[in-house]
Design a protein around this motif. Structure first.
Motif, mmCIF file in Angstrom:
data_model
loop_
_atom_site.group_PDB
_atom_site.id
_atom_site.type_symbol
_atom_site.label_atom_id
_atom_site.label_comp_id
_atom_site.label_asym_id
_atom_site.label_seq_id
_atom_site.Cartn_x
_atom_site.Cartn_y
_atom_site.Cartn_z
ATOM 1 N N VAL A 196 0.838 -1.203 0.000
ATOM 2 C CA VAL A 196 0.000 0.000 0.000
ATOM 3 C C VAL A 196 0.870 1.248 0.000
ATOM 4 C CG1 VAL A 196 -1.630 1.344 1.373
ATOM 5 C CG2 VAL A 196 -2.001 -1.102 1.043
ATOM 6 N N VAL B 288 -11.774 2.278 -7.282
ATOM 7 C CA VAL B 288 -10.917 2.331 -8.462
ATOM 8 C C VAL B 288 -9.592 2.977 -8.057
ATOM 9 C CG1 VAL B 288 -10.679 3.294 -10.785
ATOM 10 C CG2 VAL B 288 -12.927 2.614 -9.953
ATOM 11 N N ALA B 289 -8.484 2.420 -8.525
ATOM 12 C CA ALA B 289 -7.159 3.008 -8.297
ATOM 13 C C ALA B 289 -6.875 4.008 -9.407
ATOM 14 C CB ALA B 289 -6.095 1.922 -8.262
ATOM 15 N N LEU B 290 -6.795 5.286 -9.055
ATOM 16 C CA LEU B 290 -6.529 6.347 -10.030
ATOM 17 C C LEU B 290 -5.046 6.705 -9.984
ATOM 18 C CD1 LEU B 290 -9.544 8.666 -9.210
ATOM 19 C CD2 LEU B 290 -9.354 7.030 -11.069
ATOM 20 N N LYS B 291 -4.442 6.871 -11.160
ATOM 21 C CA LYS B 291 -3.029 7.248 -11.209
ATOM 22 C C LYS B 291 -2.868 8.685 -10.744
ATOM 23 C CE LYS B 291 -1.608 4.001 -14.649
ATOM 24 N NZ LYS B 291 -0.549 3.677 -15.547
ATOM 25 N N ARG B 292 -1.822 8.923 -9.971
ATOM 26 C CA ARG B 292 -1.527 10.279 -9.481
ATOM 27 C C ARG B 292 -0.718 11.055 -10.514
ATOM 28 N NH1 ARG B 292 -1.712 11.562 -3.901
ATOM 29 N NH2 ARG B 292 -2.330 9.799 -2.638
ATOM 30 N N ARG C 272 2.498 1.780 -3.457
ATOM 31 C CA ARG C 272 1.515 2.157 -4.475
ATOM 32 C C ARG C 272 0.935 3.543 -4.221
ATOM 33 N NH1 ARG C 272 -2.733 -2.512 -5.469
ATOM 34 N NH2 ARG C 272 -3.424 -0.944 -6.947
ATOM 35 N N SER C 273 0.998 4.031 -2.978
ATOM 36 C CA SER C 273 0.365 5.318 -2.658
ATOM 37 C C SER C 273 1.035 6.489 -3.362
ATOM 38 C CB SER C 273 0.358 5.548 -1.146
ATOM 39 O OG SER C 273 1.679 5.766 -0.678
ATOM 40 N N GLU D 283 -0.584 5.908 -7.059
ATOM 41 C CA GLU D 283 -2.032 5.760 -7.207
ATOM 42 C C GLU D 283 -2.765 6.391 -6.022
ATOM 43 O OE1 GLU D 283 -2.092 1.408 -9.410
ATOM 44 O OE2 GLU D 283 -2.573 1.525 -7.295
ATOM 45 N N GLN D 284 -3.986 6.786 -6.296
ATOM 46 C CA GLN D 284 -4.874 7.259 -5.244
ATOM 47 C C GLN D 284 -6.149 6.428 -5.326
ATOM 48 O OE1 GLN D 284 -5.605 11.434 -5.213
ATOM 49 N NE2 GLN D 284 -7.354 11.268 -3.866
ATOM 50 N N TRP D 285 -6.597 5.933 -4.198
ATOM 51 C CA TRP D 285 -7.777 5.081 -4.166
ATOM 52 C C TRP D 285 -9.023 5.938 -4.115
ATOM 53 C CZ3 TRP D 285 -8.711 0.305 -5.345
ATOM 54 C CH2 TRP D 285 -9.923 -0.270 -4.960
#
Length: 130
Positions: free
Chosen positions: A9, A27-31, A12-13, A16-18
């Motif tokens: 987590v 949905v995992a959105l790309k930062r 990935r943080s 990505e932003q959850w």
């Protein structure tokens, strides 16, 4: 010792932003934004100083050319190049006055014509040339 899930987590943080659609799904959105800039600028200035009849004179000219290129990531430059040319001219005249003499002076600056954005098409004549 951190759990494996915490390590995943955390790593990935940064990328990505959850975005949760329900308490248990999402949905995992790309930062971040894809932001590419390959713009260039050319600057030049010429200046002349001299003394004529007790007057100190400075004259000069400046040129600047901006060539904006974002690879269409934040500018509309897919179909054409964005090129801005600017030219300026200036003059300064100085004269030392006696101590008891007072002068009020004003100066003004105005471009010879409004700044013109030139768009050069990558496939033919410019968009501003019809």
């Amino acid at each position: 010792m951190p759990r494996l899930q915490d390590k995943v987590v955390r790593s990935r943080s940064f990328a990505e932003q959850w975005f949760g659609t329900t308490p248990t799904a999402g949905v995992a959105l790309k930062r971040g934004a894809l932001f590419r800039d390959d713009s260039r600028r050319i600057n030049g200035e010429v200046q002349y100083n001299n003394n004529f009849g007790g007057f100190d004179v400075v004259i000069g000219t400046q040129y600047q050319r901006d060539m904006a290129n974002s690879n269409n990531t934040y500018l509309f430059d897919r179909e054409c190049d964005i090129i801005i040319n600017q030219v300026g001219v200036y003059t300064q005249i100085e004269k030392e006055l006696p101590a008891n003499f007072k002068v009020i002076a004003a100066a003004s600056r105005r471009p010879a014509r409004p700044l013109r954005l030139q768009l050069y098409s990558k496939s033919g004549p410019g968009l501003d040339q019809k």
